[in-house]
Design a protein around this motif. Structure first.
Motif, PDB file in Angstrom:
ATOM      1  N   THR A  40       0.853  -1.189   0.000  1.00 18.16           N
ATOM      2  CA  THR A  40       0.000   0.000   0.000  1.00 18.16           C
ATOM      3  C   THR A  40       0.889   1.240   0.000  1.00 18.16           C
ATOM      4  OG1 THR A  40      -0.080   0.228   2.407  1.00 18.16           O
ATOM      5  CG2 THR A  40      -1.741  -1.222   1.376  1.00 18.16           C
ATOM      6  N   GLU A  41       0.301   2.368  -0.293  1.00 18.91           N
ATOM      7  CA  GLU A  41       1.053   3.628  -0.262  1.00 18.91           C
ATOM      8  C   GLU A  41       1.615   3.887   1.136  1.00 18.91           C
ATOM      9  OE1 GLU A  41       2.932   6.979  -1.596  1.00 18.91           O
ATOM     10  OE2 GLU A  41       1.983   5.410  -2.785  1.00 18.91           O
ATOM     11  N   ASP A  42       0.844   3.613   2.185  1.00 19.85           N
ATOM     12  CA  ASP A  42       1.319   3.814   3.557  1.00 19.85           C
ATOM     13  C   ASP A  42       2.496   2.903   3.885  1.00 19.85           C
ATOM     14  OD1 ASP A  42      -0.456   5.849   4.050  1.00 19.85           O
ATOM     15  OD2 ASP A  42      -1.845   4.621   5.227  1.00 19.85           O
ATOM     16  N   GLN A  43       2.506   1.687   3.362  1.00 18.99           N
ATOM     17  CA  GLN A  43       3.644   0.786   3.580  1.00 18.99           C
ATOM     18  C   GLN A  43       4.883   1.302   2.850  1.00 18.99           C
ATOM     19  OE1 GLN A  43       1.487  -2.761   2.343  1.00 18.99           O
ATOM     20  NE2 GLN A  43       1.983  -3.708   4.317  1.00 18.99           N
ATOM     21  N   ARG A  44       4.724   1.775   1.632  1.00 15.79           N
ATOM     22  CA  ARG A  44       5.861   2.320   0.874  1.00 15.79           C
ATOM     23  C   ARG A  44       6.412   3.585   1.522  1.00 15.79           C
ATOM     24  NH1 ARG A  44       2.617   0.589  -3.481  1.00 15.79           N
ATOM     25  NH2 ARG A  44       1.764   2.683  -3.724  1.00 15.79           N
ATOM     26  N   ARG A  45       5.566   4.339   2.205  1.00 16.49           N
ATOM     27  CA  ARG A  45       5.997   5.576   2.870  1.00 16.49           C
ATOM     28  C   ARG A  45       6.552   5.327   4.274  1.00 16.49           C
ATOM     29  NH1 ARG A  45       1.255   9.149   3.226  1.00 16.49           N
ATOM     30  NH2 ARG A  45       2.721  10.540   4.226  1.00 16.49           N
ATOM     31  N   CYS A  49       3.886  -1.048   8.719  1.00 18.13           N
ATOM     32  CA  CYS A  49       4.857  -2.135   8.586  1.00 18.13           C
ATOM     33  C   CYS A  49       4.764  -2.787   7.196  1.00 18.13           C
ATOM     34  CB  CYS A  49       4.592  -3.179   9.663  1.00 18.13           C
ATOM     35  SG  CYS A  49       5.679  -4.628   9.573  1.00 18.13           S
ATOM     36  N   VAL A  50       5.920  -3.041   6.578  1.00 18.84           N
ATOM     37  CA  VAL A  50       5.921  -3.660   5.243  1.00 18.84           C
ATOM     38  C   VAL A  50       5.451  -5.113   5.265  1.00 18.84           C
ATOM     39  CG1 VAL A  50       7.693  -2.167   4.242  1.00 18.84           C
ATOM     40  CG2 VAL A  50       8.362  -4.303   5.345  1.00 18.84           C
ATOM     41  N   TRP A  51       5.483  -5.755   6.436  1.00 15.63           N
ATOM     42  CA  TRP A  51       5.061  -7.155   6.536  1.00 15.63           C
ATOM     43  C   TRP A  51       3.739  -7.328   7.277  1.00 15.63           C
ATOM     44  CZ3 TRP A  51      10.584  -6.785   7.897  1.00 15.63           C
ATOM     45  CH2 TRP A  51      11.401  -7.093   6.811  1.00 15.63           C
ATOM     46  N   GLY A  52       3.047  -6.255   7.534  1.00 17.84           N
ATOM     47  CA  GLY A  52       1.776  -6.353   8.247  1.00 17.84           C
ATOM     48  C   GLY A  52       0.975  -5.074   8.097  1.00 17.84           C
ATOM     49  N   VAL A  62      11.507  -0.207  12.914  1.00 20.15           N
ATOM     50  CA  VAL A  62      12.796  -0.640  12.389  1.00 20.15           C
ATOM     51  C   VAL A  62      12.902  -0.042  10.995  1.00 20.15           C
ATOM     52  CG1 VAL A  62      14.223  -2.599  11.723  1.00 20.15           C
ATOM     53  CG2 VAL A  62      12.704  -2.784  13.710  1.00 20.15           C
ATOM     54  N   ASP A  63      13.818   0.894  10.847  1.00 21.51           N
ATOM     55  CA  ASP A  63      13.991   1.615   9.590  1.00 21.51           C
ATOM     56  C   ASP A  63      14.784   0.750   8.621  1.00 21.51           C
ATOM     57  OD1 ASP A  63      15.238   4.959   8.839  1.00 21.51           O
ATOM     58  OD2 ASP A  63      14.457   3.407   7.555  1.00 21.51           O
ATOM     59  N   LEU A  64      14.192   0.451   7.486  1.00 21.18           N
ATOM     60  CA  LEU A  64      14.840  -0.397   6.491  1.00 21.18           C
ATOM     61  C   LEU A  64      15.443   0.420   5.353  1.00 21.18           C
ATOM     62  CD1 LEU A  64      12.117  -3.176   6.522  1.00 21.18           C
ATOM     63  CD2 LEU A  64      14.312  -3.167   7.726  1.00 21.18           C
ATOM     64  N   GLY A  65      15.598   1.698   5.581  1.00 21.45           N
ATOM     65  CA  GLY A  65      16.321   2.560   4.663  1.00 21.45           C
ATOM     66  C   GLY A  65      15.530   3.019   3.461  1.00 21.45           C
ATOM     67  N   ARG A  72      10.003   5.115  -8.498  1.00 25.65           N
ATOM     68  CA  ARG A  72      10.416   6.061  -7.464  1.00 25.65           C
ATOM     69  C   ARG A  72      10.906   5.331  -6.225  1.00 25.65           C
ATOM     70  NH1 ARG A  72       4.918   7.985  -4.691  1.00 25.65           N
ATOM     71  NH2 ARG A  72       3.769   6.078  -4.975  1.00 25.65           N
ATOM     72  N   CYS A  73      11.587   6.088  -5.359  1.00 26.15           N
ATOM     73  CA  CYS A  73      12.104   5.523  -4.111  1.00 26.15           C
ATOM     74  C   CYS A  73      10.957   5.200  -3.160  1.00 26.15           C
ATOM     75  CB  CYS A  73      13.018   6.535  -3.424  1.00 26.15           C
ATOM     76  SG  CYS A  73      14.525   6.864  -4.302  1.00 26.15           S
ATOM     77  N   TRP A  74      11.220   4.272  -2.254  1.00 24.08           N
ATOM     78  CA  TRP A  74      10.261   3.988  -1.198  1.00 24.08           C
ATOM     79  C   TRP A  74      11.019   3.856   0.104  1.00 24.08           C
ATOM     80  CZ3 TRP A  74       9.278  -1.367   0.559  1.00 24.08           C
ATOM     81  CH2 TRP A  74      10.098  -2.312  -0.056  1.00 24.08           C
ATOM     82  N   PHE A  75      10.304   3.957   1.214  1.00 26.68           N
ATOM     83  CA  PHE A  75      10.909   4.097   2.535  1.00 26.68           C
ATOM     84  C   PHE A  75      10.369   3.040   3.503  1.00 26.68           C
ATOM     85  CE2 PHE A  75      10.440   8.034   0.258  1.00 26.68           C
ATOM     86  CZ  PHE A  75      11.740   8.512   0.233  1.00 26.68           C
ATOM     87  N   PRO A  76      10.731   1.787   3.312  1.00 29.92           N
ATOM     88  CA  PRO A  76      10.156   0.728   4.138  1.00 29.92           C
ATOM     89  C   PRO A  76      10.605   0.785   5.593  1.00 29.92           C
ATOM     90  CG  PRO A  76      11.945  -0.142   2.840  1.00 29.92           C
ATOM     91  CD  PRO A  76      11.733   1.274   2.384  1.00 29.92           C
TER      92      PRO A  76
END
Length: 123
Positions: A40-45, A49-52, A62-65, A72-76
């Motif tokens: 989702t857009e919120d997960q990419r921003r 959480c990218v896994w939930g 936990v910042d995954l960089g 475009r870039c994303w901020f998981p």
């Protein structure tokens, strides 16, 4: 080209030497980030959480960089629980194939980072 800078707990100073909790690129690869097209857009921003579906805050995430991806870039980011689960699985996979882990796991940087993620997520 893919640029990876990741940290634990949202701490991301500009100097890599001052980032005691930076997640090295080889460890990040073991965590297997999802395809950004499936998120989702919120997960990419990094809001969720990218896994939930857990909403995140700067104190516990936990910042995954920053991940460079087309178009475009994303901020998981991940919640500590999901990051710990991923790290736990990755630790078992890694340790079974790592000669250093067989001899002395405490000397393997990958093992130490994965173990730290597990420990911090289980608090």
């Amino acid at each position: 080209m893919r640029r990876i800078t990741a940290t634990v707990g949202g701490i991301m100073p500009s100097d890599a030497a001052t980032r005691p909790h930076a997640i090295p690129p080889d460890v990040l690869a073991l965590l297997a980030l999802p395809d950004p097209a499936t998120l989702t857009e919120d997960q990419r921003r990094g809001i969720v959480c990218v896994w939930g579906d857990d909403r995140l805050n700067t104190l516990t995430a936990v910042d995954l960089g920053v991940q460079d991806a087309t178009p475009r870039c994303w901020f998981p980011r991940a919640c500590p629980t999901h990051a710990a689960d991923r790290a736990h699985r990755a630790l078992f996979d890694h340790a079974s194939m790592c000669e250093q882990c067989t001899d002395a796991a405490e000397h393997c940087e990958t093992s130490r980072v994965l173990y730290r993620l597990v420990r911090e997520g289980r608090r």
